[in-house]
Scaffold this motif. Structure first.
Motif, PDB file in Angstrom:
ATOM      1  N   LEU A   1       0.114  -6.302  -4.538  1.00  0.00           N
ATOM      2  CA  LEU A   1      -0.887  -6.221  -3.362  1.00  0.00           C
ATOM      3  C   LEU A   1      -2.264  -7.213  -4.050  1.00  0.00           C
ATOM      4  O   LEU A   1      -2.814  -7.954  -3.072  1.00  0.00           O
ATOM      5  N   ARG A   2      -2.567  -7.076  -5.438  1.00  0.00           N
ATOM      6  CA  ARG A   2      -3.678  -8.019  -5.654  1.00  0.00           C
ATOM      7  C   ARG A   2      -3.499  -9.475  -5.365  1.00  0.00           C
ATOM      8  O   ARG A   2      -4.388 -10.009  -5.229  1.00  0.00           O
ATOM      9  N   GLU A   3      -2.262 -10.019  -5.271  1.00  0.00           N
ATOM     10  CA  GLU A   3      -1.858 -11.518  -5.164  1.00  0.00           C
ATOM     11  C   GLU A   3      -2.267 -11.798  -3.764  1.00  0.00           C
ATOM     12  O   GLU A   3      -2.306 -12.814  -3.475  1.00  0.00           O
ATOM     13  N   ILE A   4      -2.412 -10.669  -2.997  1.00  0.00           N
ATOM     14  CA  ILE A   4      -2.344 -10.983  -1.410  1.00  0.00           C
ATOM     15  C   ILE A   4      -3.760 -11.287  -1.132  1.00  0.00           C
ATOM     16  O   ILE A   4      -3.827 -11.925  -0.311  1.00  0.00           O
ATOM     17  N   PHE A   5      -4.841 -10.816  -1.960  1.00  0.00           N
ATOM     18  CA  PHE A   5      -6.092 -11.031  -1.677  1.00  0.00           C
ATOM     19  C   PHE A   5      -6.663 -12.195  -2.446  1.00  0.00           C
ATOM     20  O   PHE A   5      -6.099 -12.760  -3.372  1.00  0.00           O
ATOM     21  N   THR A   6      -7.723 -12.953  -1.783  1.00  0.00           N
ATOM     22  CA  THR A   6      -8.517 -13.986  -2.678  1.00  0.00           C
ATOM     23  C   THR A   6      -9.280 -13.083  -3.642  1.00  0.00           C
ATOM     24  O   THR A   6      -9.755 -12.141  -3.480  1.00  0.00           O
ATOM     25  N   PRO A   7      -9.432 -14.003  -4.663  1.00  0.00           N
ATOM     26  CA  PRO A   7     -10.415 -13.236  -5.697  1.00  0.00           C
ATOM     27  C   PRO A   7     -11.506 -12.740  -5.408  1.00  0.00           C
ATOM     28  O   PRO A   7     -11.972 -11.501  -5.812  1.00  0.00           O
TER      29      PRO A   7
ATOM     30  N   ILE B   1     -10.672  -3.860  -5.093  1.00  0.00           N
ATOM     31  CA  ILE B   1     -10.198  -3.275  -3.636  1.00  0.00           C
ATOM     32  C   ILE B   1      -8.883  -2.559  -4.020  1.00  0.00           C
ATOM     33  O   ILE B   1      -8.584  -1.465  -3.772  1.00  0.00           O
ATOM     34  N   VAL B   2      -8.008  -3.185  -5.008  1.00  0.00           N
ATOM     35  CA  VAL B   2      -6.837  -2.598  -5.453  1.00  0.00           C
ATOM     36  C   VAL B   2      -7.280  -1.413  -6.323  1.00  0.00           C
ATOM     37  O   VAL B   2      -6.440  -0.364  -6.264  1.00  0.00           O
ATOM     38  N   ALA B   3      -8.168  -1.454  -7.177  1.00  0.00           N
ATOM     39  CA  ALA B   3      -8.327  -0.228  -8.026  1.00  0.00           C
ATOM     40  C   ALA B   3      -8.819   0.998  -6.998  1.00  0.00           C
ATOM     41  O   ALA B   3      -8.341   1.914  -7.247  1.00  0.00           O
ATOM     42  N   PHE B   4      -9.575   0.502  -6.041  1.00  0.00           N
ATOM     43  CA  PHE B   4      -9.606   1.775  -4.966  1.00  0.00           C
ATOM     44  C   PHE B   4      -8.756   2.284  -4.415  1.00  0.00           C
ATOM     45  O   PHE B   4      -8.360   3.434  -4.392  1.00  0.00           O
ATOM     46  N   LEU B   5      -7.502   1.410  -3.897  1.00  0.00           N
ATOM     47  CA  LEU B   5      -6.464   1.724  -3.156  1.00  0.00           C
ATOM     48  C   LEU B   5      -5.512   2.735  -4.164  1.00  0.00           C
ATOM     49  O   LEU B   5      -4.810   3.793  -3.877  1.00  0.00           O
ATOM     50  N   SER B   6      -5.326   2.152  -5.274  1.00  0.00           N
ATOM     51  CA  SER B   6      -4.509   2.821  -6.341  1.00  0.00           C
ATOM     52  C   SER B   6      -5.111   4.249  -6.651  1.00  0.00           C
ATOM     53  O   SER B   6      -4.322   5.103  -6.997  1.00  0.00           O
ATOM     54  N   LYS B   7      -6.372   4.289  -6.837  1.00  0.00           N
ATOM     55  CA  LYS B   7      -7.064   5.673  -7.236  1.00  0.00           C
ATOM     56  C   LYS B   7      -6.710   6.737  -5.947  1.00  0.00           C
ATOM     57  O   LYS B   7      -6.614   7.771  -5.992  1.00  0.00           O
TER      58      LYS B   7
ATOM     59  N   VAL C   1       0.896  -1.312   0.143  1.00  0.00           N
ATOM     60  CA  VAL C   1      -0.055   0.026  -0.266  1.00  0.00           C
ATOM     61  C   VAL C   1       0.782   1.048  -0.061  1.00  0.00           C
ATOM     62  O   VAL C   1       0.752   2.267  -0.819  1.00  0.00           O
ATOM     63  N   ASP C   2       1.793   1.297   0.784  1.00  0.00           N
ATOM     64  CA  ASP C   2       2.697   2.475   1.129  1.00  0.00           C
ATOM     65  C   ASP C   2       3.421   2.820  -0.229  1.00  0.00           C
ATOM     66  O   ASP C   2       3.932   3.949  -0.548  1.00  0.00           O
ATOM     67  N   PHE C   3       3.916   1.611  -0.868  1.00  0.00           N
ATOM     68  CA  PHE C   3       4.847   1.907  -1.848  1.00  0.00           C
ATOM     69  C   PHE C   3       4.404   1.526  -3.365  1.00  0.00           C
ATOM     70  O   PHE C   3       5.047   1.209  -4.379  1.00  0.00           O
ATOM     71  N   HIS C   4       2.962   1.552  -3.269  1.00  0.00           N
ATOM     72  CA  HIS C   4       2.097   1.503  -4.505  1.00  0.00           C
ATOM     73  C   HIS C   4       2.512   0.394  -5.293  1.00  0.00           C
ATOM     74  O   HIS C   4       2.575   0.203  -6.658  1.00  0.00           O
ATOM     75  N   GLU C   5       2.638  -0.863  -4.705  1.00  0.00           N
ATOM     76  CA  GLU C   5       3.220  -2.161  -5.502  1.00  0.00           C
ATOM     77  C   GLU C   5       1.734  -2.834  -5.669  1.00  0.00           C
ATOM     78  O   GLU C   5       1.452  -3.935  -5.000  1.00  0.00           O
ATOM     79  N   TRP C   6       0.867  -2.185  -6.666  1.00  0.00           N
ATOM     80  CA  TRP C   6      -0.409  -2.834  -6.792  1.00  0.00           C
ATOM     81  C   TRP C   6      -0.556  -4.246  -7.316  1.00  0.00           C
ATOM     82  O   TRP C   6      -1.388  -4.966  -6.937  1.00  0.00           O
ATOM     83  N   ASP C   7       0.270  -4.590  -8.348  1.00  0.00           N
ATOM     84  CA  ASP C   7       0.228  -6.134  -8.704  1.00  0.00           C
ATOM     85  C   ASP C   7       0.647  -7.105  -7.614  1.00  0.00           C
ATOM     86  O   ASP C   7       0.081  -7.935  -7.556  1.00  0.00           O
TER      87      ASP C   7
END
Length: 156
Positions: A38-44, A63-69, A30-36
């Motif tokens: 981060l997506r792997e951390i979640f269940t689909p 979730i990742v779209a919200f955080l990255s925006k 989240v802090d370093f904007h590692e969105w790809d």
């Protein structure tokens, strides 16, 4: 001592450590904007319920779209977690409660936020390991302020 019992206890400790690592990875991404990553951390089918439900999303992509925006490159953030009350429910489900202290600085508008919250997280063990299936937080407090010109000059 029964070896089966010992093996179960060791597995439980290994699961707890894997969950601690997963939660730390979430904060870093989240802090370093590692969105790809981060997506792997979640269940689909993960669900989020941030800020007492004001920002709720279903699915890892949402979730990742919200955080990255929300956390653009203009925002520098630090999400520090403390504690970690992890409870293993069964071999594939666990929960965690984490105390959060966060700091956000908006580089353009010179706004700063400091606050606290309590994360409530659900974890599911998949073939790829432990993943976040549910995450949310309830705010303790937050403080919004404007940064002064002198502070602006030191912001990089």
């Amino acid at each position: 001592m029964d070896m089966t019992d010992l093996e179960q206890r060791i597995q439980r400790l290994e699961d707890i450590e894997a969950i601690r690592s997963l939660q730390s990875r979430y904060q870093r991404c989240v802090d370093f904007h590692e969105w790809d990553t981060l997506r792997e951390i979640f269940t689909p089918d993960a669900e989020s319920c941030y800020d007492s439900g004001k920002m709720s999303y279903k699915g890892a992509d949402s979730i990742v779209a919200f955080l990255s925006k929300s956390l653009t490159k203009r925002i520098k953030s630090s999400h520090l977690i403390h504690g970690g009350e992890i409870e293993i429910k069964d071999s594939t489900h666990a929960t965690g409660i984490w105390y959060l202290e966060d700091f956000l600085l908006h580089r353009t508008f010179l706004v700063k936020l400091h606050g606290t919250a309590v994360y409530s997280v659900g974890y599911t063990k998949t073939e790829q390991g432990w993943r976040i299936s549910r995450i949310g937080y309830k705010r303790g407090y937050h403080y919004l302020g404007l940064r002064g010109l002198i502070n602006c000059l030191t912001l990089r």
